[in-house]
Design an enzyme around this catalytic site. Structure first.
Site, PDB file in Angstrom:
ATOM      1  N   HIS A  28      -1.840  -3.679  -4.507  1.00  0.00           N
ATOM      2  CA  HIS A  28      -0.911  -3.691  -3.361  1.00  0.00           C
ATOM      3  C   HIS A  28      -0.357  -5.087  -3.090  1.00  0.00           C
ATOM      4  O   HIS A  28       0.720  -5.230  -2.520  1.00  0.00           O
ATOM      5  CB  HIS A  28      -1.538  -3.073  -2.101  1.00  0.00           C
ATOM      6  CG  HIS A  28      -2.473  -3.968  -1.343  1.00  0.00           C
ATOM      7  ND1 HIS A  28      -3.778  -4.157  -1.710  1.00  0.00           N
ATOM      8  CD2 HIS A  28      -2.295  -4.713  -0.220  1.00  0.00           C
ATOM      9  CE1 HIS A  28      -4.370  -4.981  -0.838  1.00  0.00           C
ATOM     10  NE2 HIS A  28      -3.483  -5.330   0.068  1.00  0.00           N
ATOM     11  N   LYS A  77       0.822  -1.221   0.000  1.00  0.00           N
ATOM     12  CA  LYS A  77       0.000   0.000   0.000  1.00  0.00           C
ATOM     13  C   LYS A  77       0.856   1.271   0.000  1.00  0.00           C
ATOM     14  O   LYS A  77       0.346   2.355  -0.275  1.00  0.00           O
ATOM     15  CB  LYS A  77      -0.955   0.022   1.199  1.00  0.00           C
ATOM     16  CG  LYS A  77      -2.158  -0.911   1.027  1.00  0.00           C
ATOM     17  CD  LYS A  77      -3.115  -0.804   2.212  1.00  0.00           C
ATOM     18  CE  LYS A  77      -4.327  -1.726   2.035  1.00  0.00           C
ATOM     19  NZ  LYS A  77      -5.164  -1.759   3.251  1.00  0.00           N
TER      20      LYS A  77
HETATM   21  P1  C2E Z   1      -8.620  -3.367   4.500  1.00  0.00           P
HETATM   22  O1  C2E Z   1      -9.406  -2.188   4.916  1.00  0.00           O
HETATM   23  O2  C2E Z   1      -7.467  -3.773   5.368  1.00  0.00           O
HETATM   24  O3  C2E Z   1      -9.597  -4.571   4.368  1.00  0.00           O
HETATM   25  C1  C2E Z   1      -9.118  -5.880   4.286  1.00  0.00           C
HETATM   26  C2  C2E Z   1     -10.186  -6.837   3.884  1.00  0.00           C
HETATM   27  O4  C2E Z   1     -11.194  -6.899   4.891  1.00  0.00           O
HETATM   28  C3  C2E Z   1     -10.939  -6.461   2.631  1.00  0.00           C
HETATM   29  O5  C2E Z   1     -10.220  -6.827   1.463  1.00  0.00           O
HETATM   30  C4  C2E Z   1     -12.206  -7.302   2.794  1.00  0.00           C
HETATM   31  O6  C2E Z   1     -11.943  -8.664   2.508  1.00  0.00           O
HETATM   32  C5  C2E Z   1     -12.461  -7.189   4.282  1.00  0.00           C
HETATM   33  N1  C2E Z   1     -13.405  -6.063   4.524  1.00  0.00           N
HETATM   34  C6  C2E Z   1     -13.090  -4.826   4.950  1.00  0.00           C
HETATM   35  N2  C2E Z   1     -14.210  -4.092   5.067  1.00  0.00           N
HETATM   36  C7  C2E Z   1     -15.242  -4.875   4.695  1.00  0.00           C
HETATM   37  C8  C2E Z   1     -16.664  -4.688   4.618  1.00  0.00           C
HETATM   38  O7  C2E Z   1     -17.187  -3.615   4.898  1.00  0.00           O
HETATM   39  N3  C2E Z   1     -17.410  -5.745   4.209  1.00  0.00           N
HETATM   40  C9  C2E Z   1     -16.848  -6.946   3.899  1.00  0.00           C
HETATM   41  N4  C2E Z   1     -17.632  -7.946   3.504  1.00  0.00           N
HETATM   42  N5  C2E Z   1     -15.504  -7.153   3.949  1.00  0.00           N
HETATM   43  C10 C2E Z   1     -14.727  -6.136   4.352  1.00  0.00           C
HETATM   44  P2  C2E Z   1     -10.555  -6.108   0.075  1.00  0.00           P
HETATM   45  O8  C2E Z   1     -11.999  -5.966  -0.119  1.00  0.00           O
HETATM   46  O9  C2E Z   1      -9.792  -6.849  -0.967  1.00  0.00           O
HETATM   47  O10 C2E Z   1      -9.965  -4.674   0.236  1.00  0.00           O
HETATM   48  C11 C2E Z   1      -8.586  -4.457   0.224  1.00  0.00           C
HETATM   49  C12 C2E Z   1      -8.297  -3.071   0.659  1.00  0.00           C
HETATM   50  O11 C2E Z   1      -8.901  -2.155  -0.251  1.00  0.00           O
HETATM   51  C13 C2E Z   1      -8.863  -2.698   2.024  1.00  0.00           C
HETATM   52  O12 C2E Z   1      -8.009  -3.148   3.044  1.00  0.00           O
HETATM   53  C14 C2E Z   1      -8.928  -1.194   1.917  1.00  0.00           C
HETATM   54  O13 C2E Z   1      -7.658  -0.616   2.075  1.00  0.00           O
HETATM   55  C15 C2E Z   1      -9.335  -0.991   0.458  1.00  0.00           C
HETATM   56  N6  C2E Z   1     -10.776  -0.847   0.302  1.00  0.00           N
HETATM   57  C16 C2E Z   1     -11.703  -1.808   0.071  1.00  0.00           C
HETATM   58  N7  C2E Z   1     -12.936  -1.255  -0.055  1.00  0.00           N
HETATM   59  C17 C2E Z   1     -12.796   0.079   0.088  1.00  0.00           C
HETATM   60  C18 C2E Z   1     -13.724   1.202   0.039  1.00  0.00           C
HETATM   61  O14 C2E Z   1     -14.929   1.040  -0.159  1.00  0.00           O
HETATM   62  N8  C2E Z   1     -13.189   2.441   0.232  1.00  0.00           N
HETATM   63  C19 C2E Z   1     -11.846   2.631   0.438  1.00  0.00           C
HETATM   64  N9  C2E Z   1     -11.359   3.876   0.636  1.00  0.00           N
HETATM   65  N10 C2E Z   1     -10.950   1.599   0.481  1.00  0.00           N
HETATM   66  C20 C2E Z   1     -11.430   0.352   0.310  1.00  0.00           C
HETATM   67 FE    FE Z   2      -4.357  -6.079   1.989  1.00  0.00          FE
HETATM   68 FE    FE Z   3      -4.652  -5.145   6.255  1.00  0.00          FE
END
Ligand code: C2E
Ligand code: FE
Ligand code: FE
Ligand code: SIN
Ligand code: SIN
Length: 371
Positions: free
Chosen positions: A258, A233
């Protein structure tokens, strides 16, 4: 009880026994213990210590000594400091009559040092890297002889080589740990993700690994490297990473990179810890059913470290508030893990997750971000 000096047969058998053990040992502490034991047996001393030089702090230290914990003294002090400074062995009949002796440690421990033999030893390049020090001869004569000096020098020249390779190995591992923790900290600085995220993920991963029956050593490797999972990241623009609310598909693709970036940052090392870190960085968003990224690996194609970190990472992401989502209550998190058992996550790890949930919640609360 008085002892007698050893016969040449006894000496040979001691040397052979110890050299076999020392040459197959990879832990510095254990090599030092073996060397100390070997020296003590060979010359019939009460105690034997192996001193090493800490160049950074300009100290001499011993991690183990018979009946004694780690001792540190300034470079150049004590009999041992003199022996190392001059490169010459020193035999002393009565330590308290010798002004070079530093009796501080005796004062602390109540031990009485009388006779003493101290022999510096060298590495393969001929530089002095430490000293052997034996204390209190246990034979009737009560003093060490030039024969003892020769024997101890022999032991030192045999063992010095193994010692050096073990020290280099230890240095490699320490260096890897430093690189990894520094990179983890850099990752934290970049992301608005709260400071304790990586530490919590480390502790959850460790608990889950042990719960799955992994060895303490493997679990510890995972604990060391799992904080690196999001290191990629660092290359994602702030505007995307910290965007409040929903991402566009294009932005989400950017964030997904990332995993590949993290892998690229860390790959190319055959070092165990960095290799493990690169696996975790690449695979922590793979899913058990094959629907994850970057490669769409499925099931056990995903390294166990990646599968465990996935559970730990999502548990923490859901538990915490993010710029794009509020913190979830525990029952909602549990519901997601039940639904995703065998889909997103390895079913065996989800089972351990539920077994350990009270412990994981305890870690979460202990390492919480609210001050
Ligand atoms: P992160 O915030 O560390 O989230 C890691 C993982 O946790 C996500 O991988 C997802 O599998 C799960 N997760 C986090 N929040 C939610 C949620 O609200 N609902 C569900 N069902 N799962 C959740 P993912 O989706 O591959 O996302 C990777 C990274 O992308 C996230 O790391 C975050 O940095 C970013 N990201 C994902 N969605 C958003 C978003 O809507 N807005 C922003 N600003 N960043 C996002
Ligand atoms: Fe990650
Ligand atoms: Fe993480
Ligand atoms: C020590 O035991 O602290 C060092 C003894 C010495 O070399 O004087
Ligand atoms: C090595 O890379 O061979 C030494 C460090 C390690 O065990 O990974």
């Amino acid at each position: 009880m008085l002892k007698t000096d050893l016969s040449s047969d006894q000496l040979l058998s001691i040397i052979f026994d110890y050299m076999a053990k020392i040459s197959s040992e990879t832990s510095l502490d254990r090599v030092l213990v073996l060397m100390a034991n070997m020296g003590r047996e060979m010359i019939v001393a009460d105690r034997c210590t192996v001193w090493l030089i800490d160049e950074v702090n300009q100290e001499l230290f011993t991690t183990v000594a018979h009946g004694v914990k780690e001792i540190r003294i300034p470079v150049g002090s004590g009999v041992v400091g003199h022996a190392i400074a001059t490169g010459e062995p020193i035999i002393i009949e009565d330590a308290y009559a010798d002004p070079r002796h530093n009796s501080d440690n005796d004062k602390k421990s109540g031990y009485v040092t009388k006779s003493m033999i101290t022999i510096p030893f060298r590495n393969n390049d001929g530089n002095i890297i430490g000293a052997y020090q034996a204390i209190n001869k246990l034979t009737a004569a009560e003093t060490f002889t030039t024969k003892d000096m020769e024997l101890l020098s022999l032991a030192a020249s045999y063992a010095g080589k193994s010692l050096e390779s073990v020290m280099l190995h230890q240095e490699i591992i320490d260096t890897q740990r430093e690189i990894i923790s520094t990179m983890g900290e850099i990752g934290e600085l970049r992301s608005k993700e709260t400071g304790n995220h990586v530490r919590r993920v480390a502790e959850y991963s460790y608990a889950l690994a042990l719960g799955l029956g992994m060895s303490e050593r493997e679990a510890d490797v995972l604990r060391t490297v799992s904080p690196m999972h999001d290191i990629g990241k660092v290359a994602i623009p702030d505007s995307v990473l910290n965007k409040p609310g929903k991402l566009t598909d294009e932005e989400y693709d950017t964030i997904k990179s990332h995993t590949k970036i993290g892998h690229q940052l860390l790959r190319g090392s055959r070092r165990e810890l960095l290799l493990a870190a690169s696996i975790v960085a690449e695979q922590h968003h793979e899913k058990w059913d094959g629907s994850g990224y970057p490669k769409g690996l499925r099931g056990e194609e995903i390294h166990i470290y990646g599968r465990i970190t996935a559970v730990a990472d999502v548990f923490d992401a859901l538990s915490a508030e993010r710029v794009y989502k509020p913190a979830w209550p525990l029952d909602r998190i549990e519901k997601l893990f039940r639904e995703e058992r065998g889909r997103h996550f390895d079913p065996a790890i989800v089972d351990v997750f539920f077994d350990l949930l009270p412990q994981l919640v305890e870690i979460r609360d202990r390492l919480s971000d609210d001050i």
